[in-house]
Design a protein around this motif. Structure first.
Motif, mmCIF file in Angstrom:
data_model
loop_
_atom_site.group_PDB
_atom_site.id
_atom_site.type_symbol
_atom_site.label_atom_id
_atom_site.label_comp_id
_atom_site.label_asym_id
_atom_site.label_seq_id
_atom_site.Cartn_x
_atom_site.Cartn_y
_atom_site.Cartn_z
ATOM 1 N N GLY A 1 -16.190 7.243 -23.363
ATOM 2 C CA GLY A 1 -16.913 6.989 -24.578
ATOM 3 C C GLY A 1 -16.730 5.413 -24.964
ATOM 4 N N VAL A 2 -16.592 4.557 -23.577
ATOM 5 C CA VAL A 2 -16.435 3.159 -23.778
ATOM 6 C C VAL A 2 -17.677 2.573 -24.678
ATOM 7 C CG1 VAL A 2 -16.502 0.914 -22.901
ATOM 8 C CG2 VAL A 2 -15.252 2.937 -21.813
ATOM 9 N N PHE A 3 -18.600 3.268 -24.437
ATOM 10 C CA PHE A 3 -20.198 2.675 -25.182
ATOM 11 C C PHE A 3 -20.296 3.558 -26.355
ATOM 12 C CE2 PHE A 3 -20.149 1.517 -20.802
ATOM 13 C CZ PHE A 3 -19.953 0.094 -20.885
ATOM 14 N N ALA A 4 -19.747 4.455 -26.767
ATOM 15 C CA ALA A 4 -19.898 5.430 -27.908
ATOM 16 C C ALA A 4 -19.995 4.619 -29.207
ATOM 17 C CB ALA A 4 -18.831 6.676 -28.115
ATOM 18 N N GLY A 5 -20.664 5.019 -30.213
ATOM 19 C CA GLY A 5 -20.831 4.372 -31.453
ATOM 20 C C GLY A 5 -20.990 5.397 -32.537
ATOM 21 N N PRO A 6 -20.738 5.119 -33.846
ATOM 22 C CA PRO A 6 -20.797 5.851 -34.840
ATOM 23 C C PRO A 6 -22.254 6.802 -34.647
ATOM 24 C CG PRO A 6 -20.952 3.885 -35.735
ATOM 25 C CD PRO A 6 -20.369 3.771 -34.217
ATOM 26 N N PHE A 7 -23.488 6.045 -34.439
ATOM 27 C CA PHE A 7 -24.675 6.551 -34.549
ATOM 28 C C PHE A 7 -24.932 7.610 -33.094
ATOM 29 C CE2 PHE A 7 -29.380 6.469 -32.949
ATOM 30 C CZ PHE A 7 -29.839 6.574 -34.104
ATOM 31 N N THR A 8 -24.703 7.037 -32.241
ATOM 32 C CA THR A 8 -24.644 7.885 -30.950
ATOM 33 C C THR A 8 -23.902 9.130 -30.943
ATOM 34 O OG1 THR A 8 -23.117 6.826 -29.786
ATOM 35 C CG2 THR A 8 -25.338 6.305 -29.313
ATOM 36 N N GLU A 9 -22.653 9.082 -31.652
ATOM 37 C CA GLU A 9 -22.015 10.158 -31.938
ATOM 38 C C GLU A 9 -22.320 11.125 -32.898
ATOM 39 O OE1 GLU A 9 -17.997 8.242 -32.563
ATOM 40 O OE2 GLU A 9 -17.383 8.817 -30.722
ATOM 41 N N ARG A 10 -22.979 10.707 -33.874
ATOM 42 C CA ARG A 10 -23.569 11.464 -35.100
ATOM 43 C C ARG A 10 -24.932 12.400 -34.454
ATOM 44 N NH1 ARG A 10 -24.041 7.476 -38.158
ATOM 45 N NH2 ARG A 10 -26.121 7.116 -38.004
ATOM 46 N N ILE A 11 -25.610 11.595 -33.575
ATOM 47 C CA ILE A 11 -26.591 12.558 -32.972
ATOM 48 C C ILE A 11 -26.530 13.507 -31.980
ATOM 49 C CG2 ILE A 11 -28.444 10.489 -33.763
ATOM 50 C CD1 ILE A 11 -28.764 9.875 -31.091
ATOM 51 N N GLY A 12 -25.076 13.328 -31.558
ATOM 52 C CA GLY A 12 -24.785 14.038 -30.491
ATOM 53 C C GLY A 12 -24.937 13.688 -29.080
ATOM 54 N N LEU A 13 -25.146 12.307 -28.957
ATOM 55 C CA LEU A 13 -25.709 12.045 -27.499
ATOM 56 C C LEU A 13 -23.961 11.655 -26.872
ATOM 57 C CD1 LEU A 13 -27.742 11.204 -25.639
ATOM 58 C CD2 LEU A 13 -27.886 8.911 -26.555
ATOM 59 N N PHE B 1 -33.456 7.779 -13.002
ATOM 60 C CA PHE B 1 -34.160 6.583 -13.524
ATOM 61 C C PHE B 1 -34.832 7.158 -14.898
ATOM 62 C CE2 PHE B 1 -38.088 4.231 -14.473
ATOM 63 C CZ PHE B 1 -37.870 3.132 -14.450
ATOM 64 N N ALA B 2 -35.414 8.145 -14.969
ATOM 65 C CA ALA B 2 -36.020 8.632 -16.058
ATOM 66 C C ALA B 2 -34.947 8.792 -17.305
ATOM 67 C CB ALA B 2 -36.817 9.787 -15.877
ATOM 68 N N GLY B 3 -33.824 9.061 -16.924
ATOM 69 C CA GLY B 3 -32.689 9.038 -17.912
ATOM 70 C C GLY B 3 -31.953 7.875 -18.239
ATOM 71 N N SER B 4 -32.342 6.742 -17.805
ATOM 72 C CA SER B 4 -31.491 5.473 -17.712
ATOM 73 C C SER B 4 -32.157 4.375 -18.444
ATOM 74 C CB SER B 4 -31.151 5.150 -16.109
ATOM 75 O OG SER B 4 -30.539 6.138 -15.543
ATOM 76 N N TRP C 1 -33.040 16.599 -23.390
ATOM 77 C CA TRP C 1 -31.812 16.333 -24.262
ATOM 78 C C TRP C 1 -30.528 16.322 -23.630
ATOM 79 C CZ3 TRP C 1 -31.196 13.165 -28.492
ATOM 80 C CH2 TRP C 1 -29.938 13.331 -29.027
ATOM 81 N N ASP C 2 -30.488 17.790 -23.165
ATOM 82 C CA ASP C 2 -29.045 18.157 -22.348
ATOM 83 C C ASP C 2 -29.140 17.377 -21.098
ATOM 84 O OD1 ASP C 2 -28.792 20.064 -24.424
ATOM 85 O OD2 ASP C 2 -29.588 21.987 -23.062
ATOM 86 N N ASP C 3 -30.004 17.138 -20.443
ATOM 87 C CA ASP C 3 -29.870 16.203 -19.231
ATOM 88 C C ASP C 3 -29.208 14.951 -19.484
ATOM 89 O OD1 ASP C 3 -30.667 18.188 -17.382
ATOM 90 O OD2 ASP C 3 -32.781 17.813 -17.953
ATOM 91 N N ALA C 4 -29.922 14.199 -20.914
ATOM 92 C CA ALA C 4 -29.560 13.202 -21.129
ATOM 93 C C ALA C 4 -28.055 12.979 -21.520
ATOM 94 C CB ALA C 4 -30.435 12.570 -22.314
ATOM 95 N N VAL C 5 -27.673 14.012 -22.436
ATOM 96 C CA VAL C 5 -26.306 14.094 -22.741
ATOM 97 C C VAL C 5 -25.361 14.170 -21.413
ATOM 98 C CG1 VAL C 5 -24.332 15.731 -24.015
ATOM 99 C CG2 VAL C 5 -26.801 15.119 -24.973
ATOM 100 N N ALA C 6 -25.666 15.045 -20.430
ATOM 101 C CA ALA C 6 -24.967 15.163 -19.257
ATOM 102 C C ALA C 6 -24.745 13.867 -18.499
ATOM 103 C CB ALA C 6 -25.467 16.324 -18.378
#
Length: 440
Positions: free
Chosen positions: A427-439, A180-183, A413-418
């Protein structure tokens, strides 16, 4: 014409994907600009599904997809290399559960719609942002906030979410869920949030007052006392040595604390945060008692908020470091006064949400509304971040910032990325912003 026949989208399919035809007819709209008008989304189209089946078929088609709400972001945060979706066709009436003390809203619902609806039924939210025009889901997934030492960001009110994932299924994540805390604060990276459940409380009234012409140095030196003096406090300044203190105070709690030692005088009429702008668009400020939803925001729902053609940045620092951080920021912002429309200082309580700007620390936001000159503003923001670096700043996700060093600012952060990689491996929901920040 849109709607005449089933539409197969012109996909940009990542390597190794097998795209499937979209089986539902989904209305196609022109790609909009962001709220401030300075940026058009780079996505190819804006789609408007009218059912969860349509949305699921799009998400599983091989298309890259992201959802937009009120578009109140000053970056490409919501953008997608594929298509955008608006969920206004899925909007439903809120569902109140008085026994549980919650309300559930669908993704397109705004605080301006929800506030009066809740009040009429005897309930309220603990906090609101400056603008009632923004969508609930967009606000909570970016940790947008109001002000108040005792209240969290708007994400702190979340009890549960329903998220349509990359496999087309809707999952409910509540406070008992291990992730939950990561969602909650996810920037749209786990999927499309279709509904959110918020904690509510009995309705209450608020009175708002403004103290004009306060010495800015005195405010900065006593910033903790200023923010603790009322339920919700905002300090506005143009870095000219003076400040205005806007105080919104609940009538069902102890009286406001006295700030007369700081000088200044009560405002004698409506004020706007930006000096010289008509205050008619703002919520009442002369002490008139009114319901929470009509006082906690700075702006009335029926008016266009703020200045319109502007840019915004915000850097959030730990409350304990805030006076020194603001003093450091002041040197930069004074040099760039020609770009500054107004700055605002606000406080918030800590939460436990992994990508929240208030994760495990009470914070103070140094928020600036700038003229709409992207090149110069980005350079000024970079200068500002250089002097704020010793003060552990975290940028507001939806506003202009320069730093690319984000992982070390968030302990989880690492838990959020995982979690993102597990939830959306393609990466259906990936966008330029989230890719740029490494999420990813």
């Amino acid at each position: 014409m849109p709607g005449d026949q089933p539409r197969v989208v012109d996909r940009r399919v990542p390597p190794g994907w097998q795209a499937e035809p979209v089986s539902h007819d989904i209305d196609v709209r022109p790609v909009p600009t962001v709220w401030a008008g300075h940026r058009t989304y780079a996505s190819r189209a804006l789609l408007a599904p009218t059912s969860l089946d349509q949305l699921a078929s799009l998400v599983t088609s091989g298309e890259r997809v992201r959802a937009i709400g009120s578009r109140h972001s000053f970056t490409d945060l919501a953008d997608s290399p594929g298509v955008l979706v608006t969920l206004e066709g899925l909007e439903r009436a809120p569902v109140l559960d008085p026994a549980a003390g919650t309300v559930t809203v669908t993704a397109h619902t705004t605080y301006g719609t929800l506030g009066p609806w809740l009040h009429d039924r005897g309930f309220a939210l603990a906090a609101l942002a400056s603008l009632p025009h923004i969508s609930v889901v967009g606000a909570v997934t970016t940790a947008t906030h109001g002000s108040g030492d005792a209240v969290t960001t708007l994400a702190g009110a979340v009890v549960a979410l329903e998220i349509l994932g990359a496999d087309g299924d809707v999952r409910r994540v509540d406070r008992d869920h291990p992730a939950f805390a990561g969602s909650v604060v996810t920037l749209g990276s786990l999927g499309i949030v279709t509904s959110v459940t918020l904690a509510v409380e009995p309705t209450y009234d608020v009175a708002q007052t403004v103290i004009d012409d306060v010495d800015l140095s005195a405010v900065v030196e006593n910033l903790g006392d200023v923010h603790a003096s009322a339920t919700s406090v905002s300090v506005f300044t143009r870095w000219d040595g003076r400040a205005s203190i806007w105080r919104k105070h609940r009538t069902d709690v102890a009286p406001e604390r006295d700030l007369s030692g700081l000088g200044g005088h009560p405002a004698d009429g409506q004020r706007h945060p930006i000096p010289g702008v008509d205050g008619a668009a703002c919520t009442p400020q002369l002490g008139e008692v009114g319901p929470w939803f009509a006082r906690l925001p700075h702006f009335r729902l029926e008016f266009t908020p703020s200045a319109g053609e502007e840019l915004q940045s915000e850097h959030l620092v730990p409350q304990a470091l805030a006076p020194r951080a603001v003093a450091a920021a002041r040197e930069v912002l004074e040099r760039h006064r020609d770009l500054v429309l107004v700055s605002e200082l606000r406080s918030m309580a800590a939460d436990n949400l992994w990508l929240s700007s208030a994760y495990e620390r009470p914070g103070v936001g140094i928020h600036t509304t700038w003229v709409q000159d992207e090149t110069r503003v980005r350079a000024a923001a970079a200068e500002l971040e250089a002097v704020l670096e010793p003060y552990e700043f975290r940028p507001h996700w939806g506003k202009v910032f320069a730093t690319s060093e984000l992982a070390r600012r968030y302990p989880r952060w690492d838990d959020a990325v995982a979690l993102v990689r597990e939830s959306d491996p393609r990466g259906v929901f990936a966008g330029p912003f989230t890719e740029r920040i490494g999420l990813r």
